[in-house]
Design a protein around this motif. Structure first.
Motif, short mmCIF file in Angstrom:
data_model
loop_
_atom_site.label_atom_id
_atom_site.label_comp_id
_atom_site.label_asym_id
_atom_site.label_seq_id
_atom_site.Cartn_x
_atom_site.Cartn_y
_atom_site.Cartn_z
N ILE A 6 32.50 27.40 30.19
CA ILE A 6 32.82 27.30 31.56
C ILE A 6 33.81 28.56 32.19
O ILE A 6 33.61 29.26 33.00
CB ILE A 6 33.61 26.18 31.90
CG1 ILE A 6 32.75 24.81 31.62
CG2 ILE A 6 34.10 25.74 33.42
CD1 ILE A 6 31.50 24.87 32.50
N ASP A 7 34.93 28.85 31.11
CA ASP A 7 35.42 30.15 31.54
C ASP A 7 34.76 31.53 31.71
O ASP A 7 34.75 32.22 32.68
CB ASP A 7 36.67 30.40 30.51
CG ASP A 7 37.73 29.41 30.71
OD1 ASP A 7 38.13 29.06 31.69
OD2 ASP A 7 38.49 29.33 29.73
N ALA A 8 33.67 31.46 30.88
CA ALA A 8 32.72 32.66 31.10
C ALA A 8 31.85 32.51 32.46
O ALA A 8 31.58 33.60 33.04
CB ALA A 8 31.72 32.63 29.88
N ARG A 9 31.63 31.10 32.66
CA ARG A 9 30.95 31.11 33.85
C ARG A 9 31.79 31.48 35.20
O ARG A 9 31.31 31.94 36.22
CB ARG A 9 30.43 29.53 33.96
CG ARG A 9 29.47 29.29 35.30
CD ARG A 9 28.31 30.01 35.07
NE ARG A 9 27.45 29.87 36.48
CZ ARG A 9 26.91 30.93 36.96
NH1 ARG A 9 26.86 32.03 36.56
NH2 ARG A 9 26.37 30.62 38.13
N LEU A 10 33.03 30.96 35.08
CA LEU A 10 33.88 31.39 36.23
C LEU A 10 34.02 32.78 36.62
O LEU A 10 33.98 33.33 37.57
CB LEU A 10 35.28 30.70 35.99
CG LEU A 10 35.36 29.22 36.06
CD1 LEU A 10 36.69 28.54 35.68
CD2 LEU A 10 35.19 28.79 37.77
N ARG A 11 34.31 33.36 35.11
CA ARG A 11 34.41 34.93 35.16
C ARG A 11 33.03 35.55 35.91
O ARG A 11 33.22 36.53 36.58
CB ARG A 11 34.47 35.57 33.74
CG ARG A 11 34.88 36.91 33.72
CD ARG A 11 34.54 37.47 32.30
NE ARG A 11 33.02 37.33 31.98
CZ ARG A 11 32.72 37.00 30.80
NH1 ARG A 11 33.62 36.77 29.86
NH2 ARG A 11 31.55 36.50 30.28
N ASP A 12 31.86 35.11 35.38
CA ASP A 12 30.67 35.66 36.15
C ASP A 12 30.50 35.56 37.52
O ASP A 12 29.93 36.12 38.24
CB ASP A 12 29.36 34.99 35.33
CG ASP A 12 29.21 35.46 33.89
OD1 ASP A 12 29.99 36.38 33.63
OD2 ASP A 12 28.56 34.68 33.17
N LEU A 13 31.17 34.36 37.93
CA LEU A 13 31.03 33.97 39.66
C LEU A 13 32.16 34.88 40.35
O LEU A 13 32.41 34.74 41.51
CB LEU A 13 31.32 32.54 39.74
CG LEU A 13 30.11 31.69 39.15
CD1 LEU A 13 30.59 30.21 39.38
CD2 LEU A 13 29.04 31.79 40.17
N GLY A 14 33.09 35.45 39.42
CA GLY A 14 34.34 36.34 40.06
C GLY A 14 35.53 35.27 40.57
O GLY A 14 36.19 35.71 41.48
#
Length: 155
Positions: A6-14
């Protein structure tokens, strides 16, 4: 340490989650009961401050949608704090309730609430799909345009 899914997903979403805000009255930011996490209503507080105003007057549905998205970011920040900084523990977003400060004739509460709903699906995928209520009201705390609360299931 590897970054969580989920942290990776948040990062990808900026998206950078803010430090969760403290309650402004006599309540707690979240309650855990069994495997459910109840997060108190979050206001649209972002880098530019609190989004204030009334939908159908000072704000349109697009501005309300963006405000609801900020509420969702703040809900996720509270969930992270409640779940010991591990958002991968979220099994499902169970329910959202969106309160929209609006004029009597404003009927686009669902479009406003989609700002939060869409973000939960972007972040959590199918686990972000949830039941929801979108309610119009004449005023919200601190003059906020939107307030959103959430229930999460976690492991």
């Amino acid at each position: 340490m590897d970054i969580s899914r989920i942290d990776a997903r948040l990062r990808d979403l900026g998206i950078t989650l803010p430090t969760p805000t403290a309650p402004v009255a006599n309540y707690v930011p979240f309650v855990v009961s069994g495997n459910l996490l109840f997060v108190s209503g979050q206001l649209p507080m972002g880098p530019s401050g609190l989004v204030k105003g009334k939908l159908g007057a000072e704000l349109d549905a697009a501005a309300g949608n963006a405000a609801a998205r900020l509420c969702a970011i703040n809900l996720i920040a509270q969930a992270r704090a409640a779940l010991d900084d591990d958002l991968d523990r979220v099994r499902r977003v169970v329910k959202l309730v969106a309160f929209v400060c609006c004029t009597d004739g404003f009927v686009d509460q669902p479009k406003v609430a989609n700002g939060a709903s869409d973000l939960f699906v972007e972040v959590f995928g199918d686990a972000g799909r949830h039941a929801r209520s979108a309610v119009g009201t004449n005023a919200l705390p601190l003059g906020a345009a939107v307030e959103v609360e959430a229930i999460f299931e976690f492991e």
